[in-house]
Design a protein around this motif. Sequence first.
Motif, short mmCIF file in Angstrom:
data_model
loop_
_atom_site.label_atom_id
_atom_site.label_comp_id
_atom_site.label_asym_id
_atom_site.label_seq_id
_atom_site.Cartn_x
_atom_site.Cartn_y
_atom_site.Cartn_z
N VAL A 1 16.40 34.28 38.95
CA VAL A 1 17.62 34.96 39.67
C VAL A 1 18.63 35.54 38.92
N GLY A 2 18.93 34.89 37.78
CA GLY A 2 20.01 35.48 36.72
C GLY A 2 19.65 36.88 36.31
N VAL A 3 18.27 36.66 35.75
CA VAL A 3 17.58 38.22 35.61
C VAL A 3 17.98 39.27 36.37
N GLY A 4 17.38 38.62 37.50
CA GLY A 4 17.51 39.78 38.79
C GLY A 4 18.82 40.25 39.01
N TRP A 5 19.92 39.09 38.81
CA TRP A 5 21.26 39.44 39.14
C TRP A 5 21.67 40.70 38.10
N GLY A 6 21.09 40.48 36.78
CA GLY A 6 21.62 41.34 35.73
C GLY A 6 20.97 42.51 35.98
N VAL A 7 19.77 42.83 36.38
CA VAL A 7 19.39 44.18 36.92
C VAL A 7 20.05 44.62 37.96
N ALA A 8 20.50 43.87 38.92
CA ALA A 8 21.24 44.64 40.06
C ALA A 8 22.78 44.91 39.61
N THR A 9 23.46 44.25 38.58
CA THR A 9 24.56 44.79 38.17
C THR A 9 24.13 45.90 37.46
N TRP A 10 23.35 46.18 36.59
CA TRP A 10 23.06 47.22 35.83
C TRP A 10 22.94 48.37 36.91
N ALA A 11 21.79 48.20 37.86
CA ALA A 11 21.72 49.38 38.94
C ALA A 11 23.00 49.74 39.63
N VAL A 12 23.76 48.86 40.13
CA VAL A 12 24.85 49.16 40.85
C VAL A 12 26.10 49.54 40.06
N LEU B 1 20.01 48.71 30.69
CA LEU B 1 19.10 47.86 31.34
C LEU B 1 18.94 46.65 30.49
N LEU B 2 18.37 46.62 29.18
CA LEU B 2 18.27 45.69 28.34
C LEU B 2 19.52 44.78 27.95
N TRP B 3 20.56 45.21 28.05
CA TRP B 3 21.77 44.64 27.73
C TRP B 3 22.01 43.70 29.15
N HIS B 4 21.65 44.21 30.15
CA HIS B 4 22.10 43.72 31.40
C HIS B 4 21.01 42.57 31.93
N VAL B 5 19.63 42.81 31.16
CA VAL B 5 18.77 41.47 31.45
C VAL B 5 19.20 40.36 30.63
N VAL B 6 19.63 40.84 29.42
CA VAL B 6 20.11 39.62 28.38
C VAL B 6 21.31 39.05 29.16
N TYR B 7 22.24 39.70 29.72
CA TYR B 7 23.33 39.02 30.34
C TYR B 7 22.69 37.96 31.53
N GLY B 8 21.62 38.36 32.21
CA GLY B 8 21.24 37.60 33.15
C GLY B 8 20.37 36.54 32.75
N LEU B 9 19.63 36.83 31.88
CA LEU B 9 18.86 35.68 31.13
C LEU B 9 19.96 34.45 30.62
N PRO C 1 23.67 59.58 38.21
CA PRO C 1 23.68 58.28 37.79
C PRO C 1 23.28 57.98 36.30
N ASN C 2 23.55 56.74 35.78
CA ASN C 2 23.30 56.53 34.32
C ASN C 2 22.43 55.42 34.13
N PHE C 3 21.19 55.58 34.46
CA PHE C 3 20.20 54.55 34.48
C PHE C 3 19.59 54.65 33.14
N ALA C 4 20.51 54.14 32.06
CA ALA C 4 20.24 54.16 30.65
C ALA C 4 19.27 53.02 30.38
N PRO C 5 18.05 52.82 29.82
CA PRO C 5 17.44 51.83 29.34
C PRO C 5 18.13 50.80 28.32
#
Length: 157
Positions: free
Chosen positions: A96-107, A136-144, A129-133
């Motif tokens: 869920v942390g990783v999912g939260w990281g992805v959600a914060t990236w997307a929104v 996304l990696l940075w936010h996944v690390v945040y969530g993890l 929009p700025n869907f920069a890969p």
Amino acid sequence: MSTRTDTSHEAESPPGNWRAGTLAGIAGGIAMGALVIAMNAATIAVAIPSLYTLAPPANPAIGMVVHVSHGAVLGVVFAGIVGALDLDSDATVVGVGVGWGVATWAVLAALVMPVWLSAVGSPASPPLPNFAPPSLLWHVVYGLVLGGVYVAIDDKL
């Protein structure tokens, strides 16, 4: 003769452990911030502080303070989500942390941040929009890190 009635009002606390969420959010913000600095220092030095008109000039220290503060606040929201979902598996909380990281990236990163930076006239305004890969990696690390630290300290606070 007087009588005294003691009343106790127990405040209902919100679900989740907000203390663990705050600390886990700080840890996630630091980990993500370090990765951002390694990959694209201008994001921390200009874009993040520009949200609050604190740059230019580039100021990576202020950018990290702002970024880690965002991480802490989002960590409290994460704790509320975890508590509301009543999750009982450590692996699920981390997921869920990783999912939260992805959600914060997307929104927040891809939609809100470009609009906000444009509104304040930042020279660091990305496209909308700025869907920069990399982001996304940075936010996944945040969530993890957020999920992992939350699991590690939840029952200690």
